[in-house]
Design an enzyme around this catalytic site. Sequence first.
Site, PDB file in Angstrom:
ATOM      1  N   GLU A   1      -3.413 -13.549  -4.007  1.00  0.00           N
ATOM      2  CA  GLU A   1      -2.400 -12.492  -4.146  1.00  0.00           C
ATOM      3  C   GLU A   1      -1.207 -12.713  -3.224  1.00  0.00           C
ATOM      4  OE1 GLU A   1      -3.554  -8.645  -2.463  1.00  0.00           O
ATOM      5  OE2 GLU A   1      -5.557  -9.428  -2.132  1.00  0.00           O
TER       6      GLU A   1
ATOM      7  N   GLU B   1      -2.972  -6.590  -9.731  1.00  0.00           N
ATOM      8  CA  GLU B   1      -1.634  -6.333  -9.208  1.00  0.00           C
ATOM      9  C   GLU B   1      -0.650  -7.254  -9.913  1.00  0.00           C
ATOM     10  OE1 GLU B   1      -1.960  -6.785  -4.961  1.00  0.00           O
ATOM     11  OE2 GLU B   1      -3.623  -5.367  -4.841  1.00  0.00           O
TER      12      GLU B   1
ATOM     13  N   HIS C   1       0.816  -1.210   0.000  1.00  0.00           N
ATOM     14  CA  HIS C   1       0.000   0.000   0.000  1.00  0.00           C
ATOM     15  C   HIS C   1       0.852   1.264   0.000  1.00  0.00           C
ATOM     16  CE1 HIS C   1      -3.382  -2.558   2.051  1.00  0.00           C
ATOM     17  NE2 HIS C   1      -3.198  -2.858   0.784  1.00  0.00           N
TER      18      HIS C   1
END
Length: 406
Positions: A361, A265, A235
């Site tokens: 992820e 991503e 982040h």
Amino acid sequence: MTDLFDRPDFFTRHNGEKAPLPFSSAEYDRRLSKLRQIMAARDIPVVLLTSMHNIAYYSGFLYCAFGRPYGCVVTQDGCTTVSANIDAGQPWRRSIGENVIYTDWTRDNFWRAVAKLVGGAKRIGIEGDHMTVSARDTAARMLANPELVDIALDTMKARMIKSAEEIELIKAGARTADIGGAAIHAAIREGATELEIAMAGRNAMETEIARAYPDAEYRDTWVWFQSGLNTDGAHNPVTNRHLQKGDILSLNAFPMISGYYTALERTLFVGQPDAESLRLWNANVAVHELGLSLIKQGATCSGITEELNRYFAEEGLLQYRSFGYGHSFGVLSHYYGREAGLELREDIDTVLEPGMVVSMEPMIWIPEGTPGAGGYREHDILVISDDGVENITKFPYGPEHNIIDR
């Protein structure tokens, strides 16, 4: 109704016509019916929702707090948002039910409006994971000290199973993220800045959302594009750093459609990565592919996590894993929302069911000064149904597509 010019504590004023909402009236009726079943089962006559995600989920209205309280009061026959006068008629236009506007003329007018709507109820459902200690104290004082019953877990479980309309919107978000990813990929070049590359992806996604959803509100779509050392955190914000040959890159595209978040991503490199970076990247890709194969009806979040941990451990990389392997999708963003009961972590034993939407992820980050330093992450979104599992992310991952030499 008190006349507006009497400086009331709160008032009702419809301004304009109801706007198209993200979902049909039948969809909001379904959600409210489920909430009312929860209320009846727990003997709760009225619920006060205060979070952005639950108010949006049950009413359609996504608020912008800016330091002010917002609410949605649900009874067995009503759904009423409570909003600040600064927003005027927009909360009514963008919600399925009624709306009450509170003013700033007197402190605690929000709670006076809520008190009127709850009608002296002695047992009120609240979101215990959202209401602050200060708000709880004020609620007790302004609402004649009712019993406050936490319904946060119940509402989270209800949101975890997506409807057909929700899944359609989430699929549109995934397609939009792929468009943003393509724009980012095309903008990557040595010497370009993280900021200008992120802007290219964001602009492409917002243009597509406006095309596909001409009646929607447009806000909060964003890109985190990171390079070099900045890839260590998932982040980390965008900077004005210029890309250099050999940089590891992290592409993170997040379209927001009416409060619904999706994500793409990818790990990339500017030019050919060194041997250790390539080994680490391929190891993370292998975990990603293993994880994709493990997501299926009947699997548990903790069971999937155990298998992926085992693979990383065999590669000598488990100590570099930085967070859980995936999470739920729906009404959430970096500002609000989290369906914590559907995260791929060691401490979550939730069984995957049809209607759930989850990501895969995996991420490892290698500290600076260590060969292959940087953050490696891939991210796909999967929809679980009675017919199987559909991966709705189409943008390619891995060295074959994401080594960029320009």
